[in-house]
Design an enzyme around this catalytic site. Structure first.
Site: not given
Length: 371
Positions: A32, A315
């Site tokens: 990510c 994330h």
């Protein structure tokens, strides 16, 4: 993603920009950090245009060696040439190349998006510089004035801090590079010594309930050098008290600001994430610049967001402005968001908050012509 893609197409309707493509990226376990930065770079129009131009002019070279830049150009070309307007692409070749080249990105641990951005831009610069040198060697017979890659006066002298080894200016420099000047004023003789250094992004210290403008002011605040930190003044030929400050001598066309959200805490013996609320405006006026670049205005077009409470897990997602619409990219998923939603990523005004989505890397484009 079919449903989500058609949902985005429905949301934009007749306003779907002509020729634009909005594709999510597949996540390969922990990529990510890479996906969020690549989306920001894809919607950095000057960067995308130059890379696609590079791809077009190099794809005819049959024996062209694969490198990180050719993989990135291939990925951008894949997106821009899609028949569908929305969907998902797997940036597999690029990620494989990245892991092959740099062991830092090989593990399945949480990676830092800013480290990746730095590595990628410097890698692209290195490749372009090598190619420019190779071309120069091939055309040694032609006059130096015909070489567009050389700085106008072609100085051989590096900048004071030795950042520049060669007078090669690549299109990455033209887009992202700015110049800082470090001014030191001797408090005895008033002589000002200035030292220039280049930057591709600015890393700013942050404070609770602050703004980008105040962080930039702190970055350029005057510091007094005294006691054991005295400055050696060439004119006085001795150590003297002095005042030092950093200013932006030449602002870049694309200003990348990295907020230092991960701080090493001596007492904990580890890094801690600072969830501080730092307001970043949609329109930014740079005031810590020198003449003739006073009050340069910038417009925000992308934000890489870190989601999570700590530095070793979490994330990354990105917010992107494209054709006056704001979009939210979370790996495979792409959706439209209201402009007002951008402020939910400023940070938290209290230390312990359920909101862990904080702006980490900001991309601003100059509203004036690139100089």
């Amino acid at each position: 993603m079919g449903a989500a893609g058609s949902k985005l197409e429905k949301a934009l309707g007749d306003q779907f920009p002509e020729g634009e493509r909005y594709f999510g990226f597949e996540n390969f376990g922990n990529t990510c950090y890479c996906n969020s930065v690549l989306q920001a770079l894809y919607f950095c129009v000057p960067f995308r245009e130059q890379l696609l131009e590079y791809y077009t002019s190099n794809k005819s070279v049959a024996d062209a060696e694969e490198n990180l830049m050719t993989c990135l150009a291939d990925l951008f070309s894949q997106i821009s040439s899609q028949k569908k307007k929305t969907g998902v692409i797997a940036p597999k070749r690029f990620v494989q190349r990245l892991k092959k080249q740099n062991e830092l990105f090989r593990s399945y641990m949480h990676q830092d998006a800013h480290e990746f951005l730095n590595y990628l831009l410097n890698e692209v610069v290195d490749i372009l510089e090598k190619e420019a040198k190779a071309t120069k060697t091939e055309h040694k017979t032609s006059s130096s004035s015909s070489s567009p890659e050389k700085i106008a006066n072609g100085p051989k002298v590096p900048l004071a801090n030795g950042v520049h080894k060669e007078p090669v200016v690549t299109w990455v420099h033209n887009i992202f590079q700015g110049i800082l000047t470090n001014e030191t004023r001797c408090l005895r003789c008033e002589t000002v010594t200035a030292r220039d250094e280049t930057f591709l992004d600015l890393s700013l210290d942050i404070e609770q309930n602050s703004s980008i403008t105040s962080c930039l002011k702190n970055f350029s605040s005057t510091e007094t050098l005294h006691a054991e930190d005295k400055f050696f003044c060439d004119k006085c030929c001795s150590l003297q008290e002095a005042q030092k400050r950093m200013k932006i001598k030449k602002p870049p066309h694309i200003l990348v600001i990295h907020l230092k959200r991960f701080k090493y805490m001596e007492q904990l013996g580890r890094y801690k994430k600072l969830s501080y609320r730092v307001v970043f405006p949609l329109e930014l006026k740079l005031s810590n610049t020198v003449e003739p670049y006073t009050d340069v205005e910038y417009s925000l077009f992308a934000v890489v967001v870190h989601v999570g409470s700590g530095p070793n897990h979490g994330h990354y997602v990105s917010l992107v402005k494209s054709h006056n619409h704001w979009l939210f990219f979370d790996d495979e998923n792409v959706e439209m968001i209201e402009e007002s939603a951008v402020q939910t990523f400023f940070g938290s005004s209290q230390e312990y908050s359920s909101n862990t989505d904080h702006g980490y890397i900001l991309f601003y484009e100059s509203l004036g012509p690139a100089k």
